[in-house]
Design a protein around this motif. Structure first.
Motif, PDB file in Angstrom:
ATOM      1  N   LEU A 156       3.125   3.363 -10.438  1.00 46.38           N
ATOM      2  CA  LEU A 156       3.146   2.795  -9.093  1.00 46.38           C
ATOM      3  C   LEU A 156       1.976   1.831  -8.896  1.00 46.38           C
ATOM      4  CD1 LEU A 156       4.108   5.857  -6.873  1.00 46.38           C
ATOM      5  CD2 LEU A 156       5.545   3.938  -7.508  1.00 46.38           C
ATOM      6  N   GLY A 157       0.856   2.121  -9.569  1.00 44.13           N
ATOM      7  CA  GLY A 157      -0.318   1.260  -9.467  1.00 44.13           C
ATOM      8  C   GLY A 157      -0.094  -0.134 -10.019  1.00 44.13           C
ATOM      9  N   ALA A 158       0.971  -0.297 -10.831  1.00 46.98           N
ATOM     10  CA  ALA A 158       1.293  -1.629 -11.345  1.00 46.98           C
ATOM     11  C   ALA A 158       1.877  -2.506 -10.238  1.00 46.98           C
ATOM     12  CB  ALA A 158       2.297  -1.508 -12.494  1.00 46.98           C
ATOM     13  N   TYR A 159       2.445  -1.873  -9.184  1.00 48.89           N
ATOM     14  CA  TYR A 159       3.039  -2.645  -8.081  1.00 48.89           C
ATOM     15  C   TYR A 159       2.179  -2.581  -6.817  1.00 48.89           C
ATOM     16  CZ  TYR A 159       6.081  -4.160  -4.337  1.00 48.89           C
ATOM     17  OH  TYR A 159       6.570  -4.819  -3.242  1.00 48.89           O
ATOM     18  N   PHE A 160       1.799  -1.367  -6.421  1.00 51.99           N
ATOM     19  CA  PHE A 160       1.016  -1.216  -5.186  1.00 51.99           C
ATOM     20  C   PHE A 160      -0.452  -1.564  -5.455  1.00 51.99           C
ATOM     21  CE2 PHE A 160       4.706   1.461  -4.392  1.00 51.99           C
ATOM     22  CZ  PHE A 160       5.075   1.016  -3.137  1.00 51.99           C
ATOM     23  N   GLU A 161      -1.096  -2.100  -4.427  1.00 51.76           N
ATOM     24  CA  GLU A 161      -2.492  -2.537  -4.573  1.00 51.76           C
ATOM     25  C   GLU A 161      -3.488  -1.483  -4.112  1.00 51.76           C
ATOM     26  OE1 GLU A 161      -2.636  -7.020  -3.316  1.00 51.76           O
ATOM     27  OE2 GLU A 161      -1.062  -6.010  -2.176  1.00 51.76           O
ATOM     28  N   SER A 162      -3.034  -0.518  -3.315  1.00 53.83           N
ATOM     29  CA  SER A 162      -3.987   0.484  -2.817  1.00 53.83           C
ATOM     30  C   SER A 162      -3.263   1.755  -2.386  1.00 53.83           C
ATOM     31  CB  SER A 162      -4.786  -0.062  -1.622  1.00 53.83           C
ATOM     32  OG  SER A 162      -3.981  -0.103  -0.457  1.00 53.83           O
ATOM     33  N   LEU A 163      -4.057   2.819  -2.255  1.00 55.66           N
ATOM     34  CA  LEU A 163      -3.583   4.072  -1.683  1.00 55.66           C
ATOM     35  C   LEU A 163      -4.229   4.177  -0.305  1.00 55.66           C
ATOM     36  CD1 LEU A 163      -2.229   6.884  -1.907  1.00 55.66           C
ATOM     37  CD2 LEU A 163      -4.311   7.699  -3.004  1.00 55.66           C
ATOM     38  N   ALA A 164      -3.434   3.959   0.743  1.00 49.19           N
ATOM     39  CA  ALA A 164      -3.987   3.925   2.108  1.00 49.19           C
ATOM     40  C   ALA A 164      -4.459   5.299   2.550  1.00 49.19           C
ATOM     41  CB  ALA A 164      -2.938   3.389   3.077  1.00 49.19           C
ATOM     42  N   TYR A 203     -11.662  12.378 -11.687  1.00 43.98           N
ATOM     43  CA  TYR A 203     -11.075  11.125 -11.189  1.00 43.98           C
ATOM     44  C   TYR A 203     -10.199  10.456 -12.244  1.00 43.98           C
ATOM     45  CZ  TYR A 203     -10.852   6.179  -9.983  1.00 43.98           C
ATOM     46  OH  TYR A 203     -10.405   4.907  -9.737  1.00 43.98           O
ATOM     47  N   VAL A 204      -9.008  10.013 -11.822  1.00 42.87           N
ATOM     48  CA  VAL A 204      -8.097   9.262 -12.688  1.00 42.87           C
ATOM     49  C   VAL A 204      -7.779   7.936 -12.001  1.00 42.87           C
ATOM     50  CG1 VAL A 204      -5.828   9.217 -13.797  1.00 42.87           C
ATOM     51  CG2 VAL A 204      -7.018  11.392 -13.529  1.00 42.87           C
ATOM     52  N   PRO A 205      -8.123   6.793 -12.627  1.00 44.58           N
ATOM     53  CA  PRO A 205      -7.806   5.507 -11.986  1.00 44.58           C
ATOM     54  C   PRO A 205      -6.303   5.277 -11.926  1.00 44.58           C
ATOM     55  CG  PRO A 205      -8.648   5.153 -14.203  1.00 44.58           C
ATOM     56  CD  PRO A 205      -8.772   6.623 -13.919  1.00 44.58           C
ATOM     57  N   SER A 206      -5.822   4.641 -10.846  1.00 43.86           N
ATOM     58  CA  SER A 206      -4.385   4.449 -10.660  1.00 43.86           C
ATOM     59  C   SER A 206      -3.979   2.988 -10.555  1.00 43.86           C
ATOM     60  CB  SER A 206      -3.930   5.163  -9.382  1.00 43.86           C
ATOM     61  OG  SER A 206      -4.242   6.517  -9.443  1.00 43.86           O
ATOM     62  N   PHE A 207      -4.828   2.189  -9.924  1.00 41.35           N
ATOM     63  CA  PHE A 207      -4.439   0.810  -9.632  1.00 41.35           C
ATOM     64  C   PHE A 207      -5.133  -0.151 -10.585  1.00 41.35           C
ATOM     65  CE2 PHE A 207      -4.087   3.344  -5.794  1.00 41.35           C
ATOM     66  CZ  PHE A 207      -2.747   3.156  -5.507  1.00 41.35           C
ATOM     67  N   GLY A 208      -4.511  -1.325 -10.756  1.00 39.58           N
ATOM     68  CA  GLY A 208      -4.991  -2.306 -11.726  1.00 39.58           C
ATOM     69  C   GLY A 208      -6.480  -2.588 -11.626  1.00 39.58           C
ATOM     70  N   ILE A 217       9.770   1.384  -8.886  1.00 34.13           N
ATOM     71  CA  ILE A 217       9.457   0.585 -10.078  1.00 34.13           C
ATOM     72  C   ILE A 217      10.749   0.132 -10.762  1.00 34.13           C
ATOM     73  CG2 ILE A 217       8.186   0.619 -12.280  1.00 34.13           C
ATOM     74  CD1 ILE A 217       6.471   0.817  -9.734  1.00 34.13           C
ATOM     75  N   SER A 218      11.877   0.742 -10.397  1.00 34.04           N
ATOM     76  CA  SER A 218      13.151   0.407 -11.049  1.00 34.04           C
ATOM     77  C   SER A 218      13.552  -1.040 -10.775  1.00 34.04           C
ATOM     78  CB  SER A 218      14.261   1.346 -10.579  1.00 34.04           C
ATOM     79  OG  SER A 218      14.524   1.108  -9.212  1.00 34.04           O
ATOM     80  N   GLU A 219      14.414  -1.542 -11.630  1.00 31.97           N
ATOM     81  CA  GLU A 219      14.806  -2.959 -11.578  1.00 31.97           C
ATOM     82  C   GLU A 219      15.439  -3.336 -10.237  1.00 31.97           C
ATOM     83  OE1 GLU A 219      17.796  -6.053 -13.882  1.00 31.97           O
ATOM     84  OE2 GLU A 219      17.496  -4.036 -14.715  1.00 31.97           O
ATOM     85  N   GLY A 220      16.312  -2.464  -9.708  1.00 29.90           N
ATOM     86  CA  GLY A 220      16.999  -2.761  -8.448  1.00 29.90           C
ATOM     87  C   GLY A 220      16.032  -2.945  -7.293  1.00 29.90           C
ATOM     88  N   THR A 252       0.831  -1.214   0.000  1.00 34.24           N
ATOM     89  CA  THR A 252       0.000   0.000   0.000  1.00 34.24           C
ATOM     90  C   THR A 252       0.861   1.258   0.000  1.00 34.24           C
ATOM     91  OG1 THR A 252      -1.964   0.998   1.009  1.00 34.24           O
ATOM     92  CG2 THR A 252      -0.252   0.224   2.532  1.00 34.24           C
ATOM     93  N   LEU A 253       0.245   2.362  -0.393  1.00 30.96           N
ATOM     94  CA  LEU A 253       0.940   3.646  -0.539  1.00 30.96           C
ATOM     95  C   LEU A 253       0.436   4.688   0.455  1.00 30.96           C
ATOM     96  CD1 LEU A 253       1.069   4.349  -4.380  1.00 30.96           C
ATOM     97  CD2 LEU A 253       3.016   4.511  -2.845  1.00 30.96           C
ATOM     98  N   LEU A 254       1.354   5.564   0.861  1.00 28.50           N
ATOM     99  CA  LEU A 254       1.024   6.719   1.695  1.00 28.50           C
ATOM    100  C   LEU A 254       1.572   7.958   0.987  1.00 28.50           C
ATOM    101  CD1 LEU A 254       0.246   8.213   4.336  1.00 28.50           C
ATOM    102  CD2 LEU A 254       2.440   7.490   5.281  1.00 28.50           C
ATOM    103  N   VAL A 255       0.708   8.953   0.755  1.00 22.44           N
ATOM    104  CA  VAL A 255       1.123  10.175   0.060  1.00 22.44           C
ATOM    105  C   VAL A 255       1.018  11.366   1.005  1.00 22.44           C
ATOM    106  CG1 VAL A 255       0.662  11.719  -1.879  1.00 22.44           C
ATOM    107  CG2 VAL A 255       0.381   9.272  -2.175  1.00 22.44           C
ATOM    108  N   LEU A 256       2.164  11.954   1.342  1.00 18.19           N
ATOM    109  CA  LEU A 256       2.221  13.163   2.171  1.00 18.19           C
ATOM    110  C   LEU A 256       3.116  14.173   1.472  1.00 18.19           C
ATOM    111  CD1 LEU A 256       2.839  11.766   5.801  1.00 18.19           C
ATOM    112  CD2 LEU A 256       0.682  12.510   4.832  1.00 18.19           C
ATOM    113  N   PRO A 257       2.695  15.436   1.382  1.00 14.90           N
ATOM    114  CA  PRO A 257       3.551  16.437   0.734  1.00 14.90           C
ATOM    115  C   PRO A 257       4.878  16.592   1.478  1.00 14.90           C
ATOM    116  CG  PRO A 257       1.348  17.311   1.153  1.00 14.90           C
ATOM    117  CD  PRO A 257       1.441  16.018   1.883  1.00 14.90           C
ATOM    118  N   THR A 258       5.906  17.024   0.751  1.00 18.00           N
ATOM    119  CA  THR A 258       7.199  17.318   1.360  1.00 18.00           C
ATOM    120  C   THR A 258       6.997  18.300   2.514  1.00 18.00           C
ATOM    121  OG1 THR A 258       8.279  17.029  -0.771  1.00 18.00           O
ATOM    122  CG2 THR A 258       9.507  18.237   0.888  1.00 18.00           C
TER     123      THR A 258
END
Length: 527
Positions: free
Chosen positions: A159-167, A425-430, A128-131, A25-31
């Motif tokens: 990010l939605g290709a890896y994470f399943e939700s935006l918490a 609205y813009v969908p993000s996750f699969g 999302i990078s290979e490393g 899951t993802l957490l989005v907080l501004p800098t």
């Protein structure tokens, strides 16, 4: 350490996602809103459950910052997995690890694949990078929390290709409104900088081409900066080290006290400290200071590295959004970049909920000729866009009347209830990108919404949730909205259910004619 309300809410939201069985899951907080404090508290909770936690980052400064905040806010110490430092044999339950080190097969194989129960990814837009993916796939059983300051969900498609939700997401406008970040004023400098010849690389402008394209304008930019920001504490972002060094010299010739830092600077720590202490009032860099460095007294940002990537733009501006005694606002200098492309990031993109509003804001800011408060500009632009949409909607409604459709078009519903979050609205996750399910479509139709105009499962889910909340709050139904707005009543979506029912009963009692003493365009329901 007592958390701010939004920090505590985000901490709980993350753990709720994991409890529901969502692993990533993802957490989005501004800098500037304390993301390190939040994930430190999440780590504390996991350690209390007996878990082992890995904090993964791509830069040493971020690892040091995480270890320092963790110790100060929770008392927890951690081991380090970086270069020659190893956590093997340590009794600490938290490890801060460099992705460049851990991605190596030999290093990974020292750990069992179930060694870590939870992984925290700082600056998750890099994951999302290979490393990163090599490390995450190795410990694939672990719960994962990605933390990022990316400003809008449109940037999270990858990010939605890896994470399943935006918490949890705490937006920049909300942080400013609630007094946790500095207000932002944008000023467009009337210099036309031609970057039409700049090439593309990895989805953004080529830095080598940008440096060359900027060179002819540097003297004019320095002179314009002196006019509008000579008394401010400024950070300037440039595309190349040589451009940054040249611009520093020009700023000093104009009258600024400017210094430059880059990856090769031997005295970098000393220069950064001198800037903090006021020995310099301008700091130039070639994208070195986008992450892991803070100087709250900065009150002016100059972006001379145009970009299409909102995450990168947000990181640059974020160097100036923190609060500081005596600081009234952050001044953000923007330029008239001449480009054939329209995806260029401007100040408007920091807070606008849609590209439509961002374009209207950018135009208004350019025409203002003076610093413009971003919140005020967003409000005005959003009103302008709504007015344009309503005009288009009126034409659409006329067409709908001709078709005598019994159901409400989703756009009409969104405009009537004034729900900008739904219309942009813009969908993000699969799972959100999938078409609506048959069950969703049947339920929408039953509730009065025309389902064929709903493109994806994410939008269908949001609409159903909103309809459920409106029913609980005693607000109008889609069928009431369609009937009354079809007769000229305005914004019926904001009315109470009972108020709409009463006027519909009066119309029915009049043989389905609107009573002569009622003007639909001005009518407001009782109570």
């Amino acid at each position: 350490m007592k958390l701010r309300p939004y920090q505590q809410e985000s901490r709980v939201a993350v753990e709720n996602e994991w409890d529901k069985g969502i692993k990533r899951t993802l957490l989005v907080l501004p800098t500037g809103c304390g993301k390190t404090i939040v994930f430190s508290k999440v780590i504390e909770d996991r350690v209390k459950l007996g878990e082992r936690v890995l904090v993964l980052a791509h830069r040493g400064e971020l690892l040091d910052q995480a270890a320092d905040k963790l110790a100060k806010s929770t008392g927890l110490k951690c081991a380090t997995e970086k270069a020659e430092q190893t956590s093997i044999g340590s009794w600490f339950r938290v490890v801060v690890g460099s992705v460049q080190t851990l991605m190596r097969e030999k290093r990974l194989n020292r750990f069992s694949d179930d060694f870590f129960d939870t992984i925290i990814i700082d600056e998750a837009h890099h994951c999302i990078s290979e490393g990163y993916q090599r490390v995450l796939q190795y410990f694939e059983q672990a719960h994962v929390l990605g933390v990022t300051a990316t400003p809008d969900r449109g940037d999270m498609k990858d990010l939605g290709a890896y994470f399943e939700s935006l918490a949890y997401e705490y937006t920049l406008p909300k942080a400013i409104k609630e007094g946790y970040l500095s207000p932002i004023k944008a000023l467009t400098i009337p210099l036309k900088l031609d970057i039409t010849s700049v090439g593309q690389q990895s989805g953004d402008f080529k830095t080598s081409d940008l440096g060359t394209a900027l060179d002819p304008y540097l003297e004019q930019i320095a002179a314009e900066m002196w006019k509008v920001a000579k008394d401010r504490k400024i950070v300037v972002f440039l595309p190349l080290v040589k451009t940054s060094q040249k611009f520093t010299e020009l700023l000093n010739q104009v009258g600024f006290k400017a210094a430059e830092v880059n990856g090769e600077s031997q005295d970098r720590a000393e220069i950064l400290q001198d800037f903090q202490d006021g020995k310099y009032n301008v700091l130039c860099n070639s994208m070195l200071l986008t992450e892991g460095w803070d100087c709250p007294s900065v009150d002016c940002i100059v972006v001379l590295r145009p970009t299409k990537v909102r995450g990168l733009y947000s990181q640059m501006v974020g160097r100036g959004t923190r609060l500081f005694p005596g600081k009234n606002e952050l001044l953000l200098l923007d330029f008239l970049w001449l480009t054939e492309r329209h995806e260029l990031c401007h100040p408007a993109h920091l807070i606008a909920q849609s590209d439509e509003v961002a374009q209207a804001m950018t135009k208004n800011i350019e025409e203002a000729g003076a610093p413009v408060d971003l919140e005020a500009a967003e409000k005005q632009a959003a009103e302008d866009v709504v007015a344009q949409r309503e005009e288009a909607l009126a034409k659409q409604l006329a067409e709908m009347k001709r078709r005598k459709r019994k159901l409400v078009d989703p756009l009409q519903f969104e405009m009537s209830i004034q729900a900008e979050d739904l219309s942009s609205y813009v969908p993000s996750f699969g799972h959100e990108l999938e078409p609506p399910t048959d069950k969703q479509k049947k339920t929408l139709e039953k509730l009065g919404i025309f389902p064929d105009e709903v493109d994806n499962a994410g939008k269908a889910s949001l609409l159903l949730d909103r309809l459920d909340k409106r029913k609980s709050a005693g607000l109008t139904t889609p069928k009431q909205i369609r009937f009354l707005e079809g007769r000229g009543f305005q914004h019926v979506g904001t009315w109470p259910f009972d108020g709409a029912r009463k006027i519909i009963d009066r119309i029915a009692a009049s043989g389905w004619h609107t009573p002569s003493d009622i003007n639909p365009a001005e009518y407001k329901p009782e109570g």
